[in-house]
Write a protein that holds these residues in place. Sequence first.
Motif, PDB file in Angstrom:
ATOM      1  N   GLU A   1       0.773  -1.205   0.073  1.00  0.00           N
ATOM      2  CA  GLU A   1      -0.011  -0.031   0.146  1.00  0.00           C
ATOM      3  C   GLU A   1       0.928   1.103   0.071  1.00  0.00           C
ATOM      4  O   GLU A   1       0.285   2.394  -0.127  1.00  0.00           O
ATOM      5  CB  GLU A   1      -0.944   0.020   1.301  1.00  0.00           C
ATOM      6  N   VAL A   2       2.135   1.181   0.184  1.00  0.00           N
ATOM      7  CA  VAL A   2       2.828   2.373   0.262  1.00  0.00           C
ATOM      8  C   VAL A   2       4.022   2.563  -0.771  1.00  0.00           C
ATOM      9  O   VAL A   2       4.483   1.511  -1.338  1.00  0.00           O
ATOM     10  CB  VAL A   2       3.544   2.439   1.641  1.00  0.00           C
ATOM     11  N   PHE A   3       4.312   3.760  -1.127  1.00  0.00           N
ATOM     12  CA  PHE A   3       5.252   4.253  -1.998  1.00  0.00           C
ATOM     13  C   PHE A   3       6.384   4.675  -1.137  1.00  0.00           C
ATOM     14  O   PHE A   3       6.550   5.843  -0.681  1.00  0.00           O
ATOM     15  CB  PHE A   3       4.811   5.609  -3.030  1.00  0.00           C
ATOM     16  N   TYR A   4       7.594   3.837  -1.248  1.00  0.00           N
ATOM     17  CA  TYR A   4       8.813   4.155  -0.363  1.00  0.00           C
ATOM     18  C   TYR A   4       9.384   5.246  -0.725  1.00  0.00           C
ATOM     19  O   TYR A   4      10.165   4.856  -1.575  1.00  0.00           O
ATOM     20  CB  TYR A   4       9.318   2.755  -0.190  1.00  0.00           C
ATOM     21  N   LEU A   5       9.868   6.073   0.047  1.00  0.00           N
ATOM     22  CA  LEU A   5      10.902   7.256  -0.219  1.00  0.00           C
ATOM     23  C   LEU A   5      11.816   7.236   0.784  1.00  0.00           C
ATOM     24  O   LEU A   5      11.786   7.283   2.101  1.00  0.00           O
ATOM     25  CB  LEU A   5      10.207   8.668  -0.214  1.00  0.00           C
ATOM     26  N   TYR A   6      13.182   6.805   0.553  1.00  0.00           N
ATOM     27  CA  TYR A   6      14.149   6.688   1.343  1.00  0.00           C
ATOM     28  C   TYR A   6      15.029   7.925   1.543  1.00  0.00           C
ATOM     29  O   TYR A   6      15.712   8.501   0.626  1.00  0.00           O
ATOM     30  CB  TYR A   6      15.143   5.361   0.805  1.00  0.00           C
ATOM     31  N   GLU A   7      14.933   8.631   2.645  1.00  0.00           N
ATOM     32  CA  GLU A   7      15.835   9.765   3.094  1.00  0.00           C
ATOM     33  C   GLU A   7      15.602  10.927   2.157  1.00  0.00           C
ATOM     34  O   GLU A   7      16.867  11.285   1.796  1.00  0.00           O
ATOM     35  CB  GLU A   7      17.209   9.270   3.600  1.00  0.00           C
ATOM     36  N   PRO A   8      14.714  11.274   1.891  1.00  0.00           N
ATOM     37  CA  PRO A   8      14.735  12.571   0.966  1.00  0.00           C
ATOM     38  C   PRO A   8      15.189  13.996   1.585  1.00  0.00           C
ATOM     39  O   PRO A   8      15.634  14.797   0.737  1.00  0.00           O
ATOM     40  CB  PRO A   8      12.985  12.795   0.575  1.00  0.00           C
ATOM     41  N   PHE A   9      15.485  14.120   2.790  1.00  0.00           N
ATOM     42  CA  PHE A   9      16.144  15.121   3.463  1.00  0.00           C
ATOM     43  C   PHE A   9      17.781  14.891   3.508  1.00  0.00           C
ATOM     44  O   PHE A   9      18.475  15.779   3.909  1.00  0.00           O
ATOM     45  CB  PHE A   9      15.614  15.303   4.811  1.00  0.00           C
ATOM     46  N   ASN A  10      18.127  13.715   2.992  1.00  0.00           N
ATOM     47  CA  ASN A  10      19.462  13.461   2.954  1.00  0.00           C
ATOM     48  C   ASN A  10      20.101  13.890   1.500  1.00  0.00           C
ATOM     49  O   ASN A  10      19.857  13.588   0.519  1.00  0.00           O
ATOM     50  CB  ASN A  10      19.799  12.037   3.107  1.00  0.00           C
ATOM     51  N   ASP A  11      21.051  14.760   1.477  1.00  0.00           N
ATOM     52  CA  ASP A  11      21.716  15.286   0.422  1.00  0.00           C
ATOM     53  C   ASP A  11      22.376  14.023  -0.697  1.00  0.00           C
ATOM     54  O   ASP A  11      22.691  14.331  -1.683  1.00  0.00           O
ATOM     55  CB  ASP A  11      22.585  16.483   0.598  1.00  0.00           C
ATOM     56  N   GLU A  12      22.601  12.989   0.140  1.00  0.00           N
ATOM     57  CA  GLU A  12      23.048  11.726  -0.762  1.00  0.00           C
ATOM     58  C   GLU A  12      22.151  10.869  -1.064  1.00  0.00           C
ATOM     59  O   GLU A  12      22.416   9.785  -1.696  1.00  0.00           O
ATOM     60  CB  GLU A  12      24.096  11.116   0.358  1.00  0.00           C
ATOM     61  N   ALA A  13      20.951  11.137  -1.010  1.00  0.00           N
ATOM     62  CA  ALA A  13      19.830  10.320  -1.339  1.00  0.00           C
ATOM     63  C   ALA A  13      19.425  10.553  -2.989  1.00  0.00           C
ATOM     64  O   ALA A  13      20.029  11.610  -3.340  1.00  0.00           O
ATOM     65  CB  ALA A  13      18.389  10.688  -0.744  1.00  0.00           C
ATOM     66  N   PRO A  14      18.932   9.738  -3.740  1.00  0.00           N
ATOM     67  CA  PRO A  14      18.880   9.752  -5.098  1.00  0.00           C
ATOM     68  C   PRO A  14      17.679  10.955  -5.429  1.00  0.00           C
ATOM     69  O   PRO A  14      17.600  11.145  -6.600  1.00  0.00           O
ATOM     70  CB  PRO A  14      18.195   8.360  -5.407  1.00  0.00           C
ATOM     71  N   HIS A  15      17.049  11.474  -4.386  1.00  0.00           N
ATOM     72  CA  HIS A  15      16.091  12.258  -4.772  1.00  0.00           C
ATOM     73  C   HIS A  15      15.924  13.367  -3.694  1.00  0.00           C
ATOM     74  O   HIS A  15      14.948  13.379  -2.834  1.00  0.00           O
ATOM     75  CB  HIS A  15      14.463  11.645  -4.707  1.00  0.00           C
ATOM     76  N   PRO A  16      17.073  14.152  -3.359  1.00  0.00           N
ATOM     77  CA  PRO A  16      17.391  15.145  -2.197  1.00  0.00           C
ATOM     78  C   PRO A  16      16.362  16.020  -2.040  1.00  0.00           C
ATOM     79  O   PRO A  16      16.237  16.968  -3.382  1.00  0.00           O
ATOM     80  CB  PRO A  16      18.738  15.120  -2.080  1.00  0.00           C
ATOM     81  N   LEU A  17      15.874  16.632  -1.270  1.00  0.00           N
ATOM     82  CA  LEU A  17      15.005  18.068  -1.109  1.00  0.00           C
ATOM     83  C   LEU A  17      16.315  18.937  -0.649  1.00  0.00           C
ATOM     84  O   LEU A  17      17.408  18.590  -0.093  1.00  0.00           O
ATOM     85  CB  LEU A  17      13.986  17.867   0.166  1.00  0.00           C
ATOM     86  N   ARG A  18      16.110  20.315  -1.043  1.00  0.00           N
ATOM     87  CA  ARG A  18      17.020  21.420  -0.979  1.00  0.00           C
ATOM     88  C   ARG A  18      16.798  22.030   0.457  1.00  0.00           C
ATOM     89  O   ARG A  18      16.017  22.534   0.782  1.00  0.00           O
ATOM     90  CB  ARG A  18      16.719  22.296  -2.034  1.00  0.00           C
ATOM     91  N   VAL A  19      17.414  21.581   1.485  1.00  0.00           N
ATOM     92  CA  VAL A  19      17.249  22.109   2.921  1.00  0.00           C
ATOM     93  C   VAL A  19      18.721  22.491   3.279  1.00  0.00           C
ATOM     94  O   VAL A  19      19.965  21.921   2.669  1.00  0.00           O
ATOM     95  CB  VAL A  19      17.020  20.934   4.043  1.00  0.00           C
TER      96      VAL A  19
END
Length: 324
Positions: free
Chosen positions: A32-50
């Motif tokens: 049931e879930v779409f898994y996102l691994y560590e988006p707040f981490n700048d080393e992730a494949p889909h990093p957020l800008r923080v």
Amino acid sequence: MSARRAAPPIVVTGCPRSGTTWVGSTVGAASEVFYLYEPFNDEAPHPLRVSERYQYVDPTAPADAIADVATLVDMGRLGSRVRATARAARLGTGFRSELPSHLAVHEAVRAPGRYVGARRTLVKDPLAFFAAEWLEAQYGARVVMMVRHPAGMISSYLKLGWPCEVDSLLRQPGIVDRFAPPLESEITRYRHDPDDRLGALILQWKLFAHAALALRDLHPDWIYMSHENVCEAPVDQYRALFGRLGLTWTPRIERKVIADSTSSQVDPAQHRQHALQRDSRAVADAWRARLGAEVAGRIEDEAGTLWGRLSALAVRTEDVAATA
């Protein structure tokens, strides 16, 4: 193919090195879930800008306080994934530079069943600890907060050779003003002796611990779990967690939990950053084999009482067993 309405996202966060990867991977195995691994981490494949690794976000901040979070949450909707996949086909190899297209294609290839069946987003990220209130306020997130004995976190940092991150926490007024007042003397001592690495790591753990205690008073509906309880009774703890999150507990998930918690191939004294297969009961106290008596004693002396308060927040193993 009809679109499904996305249920509120799930956020698995907590003190660093508290078992969020194990919990996230287990919950993320649900169809049931779409898994996102560590988006707040700048080393992730889909990093957020923080601007900071453990970015504080005021719970009253607008939904666009961090760019692209709405896009990530929206990936819990099948229609959004289909549109992102179609755009990837138009972009060709250029899809890798566009966040939603990259995520949709990655999930379609890696887990086609979840690509079709997911109805909510799961964000697994200890770096989202100080943004969890905002994620709940703006996106209705269901928060799972992990805690761990200070020696467990600290021994992990020492073994991995990770630098202390207390400076990042102390640079953020939202963290200092809300959660650090009980630690004024410890912060003053750290500023006078920043080279005391063990003392800095104890202070780092205490900042997370005091924040978790304060957040528990403000958000009693959050789910608090301890690394130690999950290691002690993983099947019972995870089955109860799935129930509270409204996820389907299946024989496949139970087999995964058993396989991940009964491996005899991993020596708990030989630390690995993201090892999922482990003898979970041995891992819970593995820090005793890695830390000398002097180091362990100092941690217990300076943080043991606070751990007693913090561990009381977590869903207890005996409580889970009684209601299973």
